[in-house]
Scaffold this active site. Structure first.
Site, PDB file in Angstrom:
ATOM      1  N   HIS A 129      -1.750   6.598   4.031  1.00  0.00           N
ATOM      2  CA  HIS A 129      -0.310   6.459   4.275  1.00  0.00           C
ATOM      3  C   HIS A 129       0.402   7.667   3.663  1.00  0.00           C
ATOM      4  O   HIS A 129       0.239   7.966   2.468  1.00  0.00           O
ATOM      5  CB  HIS A 129       0.229   5.186   3.613  1.00  0.00           C
ATOM      6  N   CYS A 138       0.802  -1.230   0.000  1.00  0.00           N
ATOM      7  CA  CYS A 138       0.000   0.000   0.000  1.00  0.00           C
ATOM      8  C   CYS A 138       0.840   1.288   0.000  1.00  0.00           C
ATOM      9  O   CYS A 138       0.494   2.259  -0.687  1.00  0.00           O
ATOM     10  CB  CYS A 138      -0.976  -0.003   1.174  1.00  0.00           C
TER      11      CYS A 138
HETATM   12  N1  LIG Z   1      -4.952  -2.968   5.371  1.00  0.00           N
HETATM   13  C1  LIG Z   1      -4.330  -2.405   4.343  1.00  0.00           C
HETATM   14  O1  LIG Z   1      -4.266  -1.156   4.230  1.00  0.00           O
HETATM   15  C2  LIG Z   1      -3.668  -3.240   3.287  1.00  0.00           C
HETATM   16  C3  LIG Z   1      -3.208  -2.601   2.152  1.00  0.00           C
HETATM   17  C4  LIG Z   1      -2.599  -3.346   1.143  1.00  0.00           C
HETATM   18  C5  LIG Z   1      -2.450  -4.703   1.285  1.00  0.00           C
HETATM   19  N2  LIG Z   1      -2.895  -5.320   2.436  1.00  0.00           N
HETATM   20  C6  LIG Z   1      -2.760  -6.787   2.513  1.00  0.00           C
HETATM   21  O2  LIG Z   1      -4.079  -7.322   2.316  1.00  0.00           O
HETATM   22  C7  LIG Z   1      -4.232  -8.517   3.095  1.00  0.00           C
HETATM   23  C8  LIG Z   1      -5.395  -8.328   4.063  1.00  0.00           C
HETATM   24  O3  LIG Z   1      -5.106  -7.264   4.942  1.00  0.00           O
HETATM   25  P1  LIG Z   1      -6.168  -6.719   6.007  1.00  0.00           P
HETATM   26  O4  LIG Z   1      -5.582  -5.474   6.522  1.00  0.00           O
HETATM   27  O5  LIG Z   1      -7.530  -6.712   5.426  1.00  0.00           O
HETATM   28  O6  LIG Z   1      -6.078  -7.883   7.140  1.00  0.00           O
HETATM   29  P2  LIG Z   1      -7.192  -8.333   8.202  1.00  0.00           P
HETATM   30  O7  LIG Z   1      -8.088  -7.216   8.554  1.00  0.00           O
HETATM   31  O8  LIG Z   1      -6.418  -8.988   9.294  1.00  0.00           O
HETATM   32  O9  LIG Z   1      -8.037  -9.450   7.394  1.00  0.00           O
HETATM   33  C9  LIG Z   1      -7.498 -10.703   7.094  1.00  0.00           C
HETATM   34  C10 LIG Z   1      -8.531 -11.587   6.392  1.00  0.00           C
HETATM   35  O10 LIG Z   1      -7.915 -12.878   6.159  1.00  0.00           O
HETATM   36  C11 LIG Z   1      -8.809 -13.878   6.661  1.00  0.00           C
HETATM   37  N3  LIG Z   1      -8.073 -15.055   7.152  1.00  0.00           N
HETATM   38  C12 LIG Z   1      -7.156 -15.087   8.147  1.00  0.00           C
HETATM   39  N4  LIG Z   1      -6.736 -16.366   8.340  1.00  0.00           N
HETATM   40  C13 LIG Z   1      -7.397 -17.142   7.447  1.00  0.00           C
HETATM   41  C14 LIG Z   1      -7.411 -18.515   7.152  1.00  0.00           C
HETATM   42  N5  LIG Z   1      -6.652 -19.392   7.833  1.00  0.00           N
HETATM   43  N6  LIG Z   1      -8.214 -18.961   6.158  1.00  0.00           N
HETATM   44  C15 LIG Z   1      -9.005 -18.105   5.453  1.00  0.00           C
HETATM   45  N7  LIG Z   1      -9.039 -16.763   5.710  1.00  0.00           N
HETATM   46  C16 LIG Z   1      -8.240 -16.297   6.676  1.00  0.00           C
HETATM   47  C17 LIG Z   1      -9.559 -13.208   7.799  1.00  0.00           C
HETATM   48  O11 LIG Z   1     -10.759 -13.926   8.046  1.00  0.00           O
HETATM   49  P3  LIG Z   1     -11.431 -14.016   9.532  1.00  0.00           P
HETATM   50  O12 LIG Z   1     -12.053 -12.691   9.805  1.00  0.00           O
HETATM   51  O13 LIG Z   1     -12.409 -15.106   9.369  1.00  0.00           O
HETATM   52  O14 LIG Z   1     -10.320 -14.338  10.494  1.00  0.00           O
HETATM   53  C18 LIG Z   1      -9.793 -11.830   7.206  1.00  0.00           C
HETATM   54  O15 LIG Z   1     -10.912 -11.873   6.346  1.00  0.00           O
HETATM   55  C19 LIG Z   1      -2.892  -8.749   3.795  1.00  0.00           C
HETATM   56  O16 LIG Z   1      -2.117  -9.631   3.023  1.00  0.00           O
HETATM   57  C20 LIG Z   1      -2.263  -7.358   3.822  1.00  0.00           C
HETATM   58  O17 LIG Z   1      -0.859  -7.402   3.885  1.00  0.00           O
HETATM   59  C21 LIG Z   1      -3.506  -4.621   3.420  1.00  0.00           C
END
Ligand SMILES: NC(=O)c1ccc[n+]([C@@H]2O[C@H](COP(=O)([O-])OP(=O)(O)OC[C@H]3O[C@@H](n4cnc5c(N)ncnc54)[C@H](OP(=O)(O)O)[C@@H]3O)[C@@H](O)[C@H]2O)c1
Length: 347
Positions: A240, A148
């Site tokens: 960011h 990001c």
């Molecule tokens: N946040 C940002 O600004 C941002 C920006 C760019 C990229 N990213 C990337 O995007 C991805 C998601 O980020 P996020 O911030 O949205 O994280 P998050 O809020 O922690 O969400 C993670 C998601 O993954 C699911 N998950 C976790 N363990 C799992 C498993 N064993 N099997 C299936 N699903 C599973 C969770 O489901 P449950 O709710 O059921 O646990 C949740 O839906 C990451 O790789 C991160 O590095 C994030």
């Protein structure tokens, strides 16, 4: 026009929620399938997720049951906001089963046959897909979004490639929503700055070089820019901020740099894609901008704001860039990728 059904992996997380909000009234895509962890599986979406967005949860999605994150019932096009600890395995399984996965996770970004796509900068990197199926043996495909903060950085650097971009020294101030939900403990972040984000700084040079690189002879030749990054987490909700000092081969004036930022356009603007901002990089003249609270949501969060251009006594020039991390830096970027692929006949 009939809408294209899409699924969302990691639908309950910070990025997953942003996908659902952005797709609520999308002219081409309709969310019909949601996948997440065992914790959420079998629950209606409204119960499985801790909705953190200021817009109401769309009724039709609220009622969908969250399914196991495994191929079988999902539509062909799947957006992924999966945690990186599981994204490699699960996204790979979907690609093997014939799905087109557009991923926000780090796992496949540096794979030489996987596009690290920012449609304004490197739409031609989609040609990597020709080699991907043969190299990987997948029936489907994977396309990735960059990190990001790297998206905000490269959107600001891409217009400056014409001046012989050599070096970029970068310090980020990253919002708490970038750590997902529940993310950083309030005890750690309130009234504080955390000068470490695990695994983040290492992404800056390789991802920037790949994104700004040229597609030649069936592969991406990385751009030679050298990038040094310090990444920090700050008590900001969304957006960011990236402080950048850059060095160029050519002599360049501030006016030429500002003109380059403001005139930058790409394939999404040419094709008038639904999520394309009219001006993807906007230079703000006010001396105290950009600010996350005021500028992160510009053009629905898809525009990168730049400001504070001034001479740098160490390198040549320094400036500040800002992008919305869960929109331009994640879900909005992935939707723009899918729109480009649809219009290019790749979906
Ligand atoms: N946040 C940002 O600004 C941002 C920006 C760019 C990229 N990213 C990337 O995007 C991805 C998601 O980020 P996020 O911030 O949205 O994280 P998050 O809020 O922690 O969400 C993670 C998601 O993954 C699911 N998950 C976790 N363990 C799992 C498993 N064993 N099997 C299936 N699903 C599973 C969770 O489901 P449950 O709710 O059921 O646990 C949740 O839906 C990451 O790789 C991160 O590095 C994030």
């Amino acid at each position: 026009m009939a809408q294209i059904e899409v699924g969302i992996l990691g639908a309950t997380g910070a990025v997953g929620q942003q996908f659902i909000a952005l797709l609520a009234r999308h002219p081409w895509f309709k969310v019909t399938w949601l996948g997440a962890s065992q914790r959420s599986e079998g629950k209606p979406y409204r119960e499985a997720t801790a909705w953190r967005l200021p817009t109401p949860q769309p009724d039709d999605v609220s009622k969908l049951t969250v399914e196991q994150a495994a191929p079988g019932h999902a539509p062909k096009l799947v957006f992924s906001g999966l945690d990186s600890s599981v994204a490699g395995e699960i996204e790979g399984a979907f690609a093997r089963a014939g799905h087109l996965v557009i991923s926000n996770s780090k796992n496949y970004r540096m794979d030489t046959t996987v596009p690290l796509l920012i449609p304004e900068i490197n739409a031609d990197h989609l040609k990597l897909l020709d080699a991907q199926q043969a190299a990987r043996g997948w029936a489907g495909r994977i396309v990735t979004n960059p990190n990001c903060s790297v998206i905000a950085l490269t959107m600001a650097l891409a217009p400056l490639r014409q001046f012989g971009l050599r070096t970029a020294m970068v310090t980020t101030l990253q919002a708490i929503s970038g750590a997902g939900y529940p993310g950083v403990a309030s005890w750690d972040i309130l009234g504080n700055v955390v000068p470490f984000i695990d695994g983040e700084e290492e992404k800056f040079q390789p991802e920037t070089q790949k994104i700004l690189g040229q597609f030649k002879g069936g592969a991406v030749e990385p751009h030679p820019v050298v990038v040094s990054a310090t990444t920090t987490r700050v008590p900001v909700q969304n957006g960011h901020t990236v402080s950048v000092s850059a060095k160029f081969d050519q002599k360049v004036t501030p006016d030429a740099l500002i003109n380059a930022f403001n005139c930058f356009r790409g394939r999404p603007q040419e094709l008038q894609l639904p999520s394309a901002p009219p001006q993807p990089v906007v230079y703000l003249q006010e001396r105290n901008r950009p600010q996350p609270a005021l500028d992160a949501n510009r053009d629905g969060g898809m525009t990168v704001s730049v400001g504070r251009l001034r001479a740098c006594p160490v390198l040549d020039f320094k400036f500040v860039a800002l992008g919305h991390n869960t929109i331009r830096g994640a879900a909005g970027a992935a939707i723009l990728n899918a729109e480009l692929m649809h219009r290019e006949g790749i979906l």
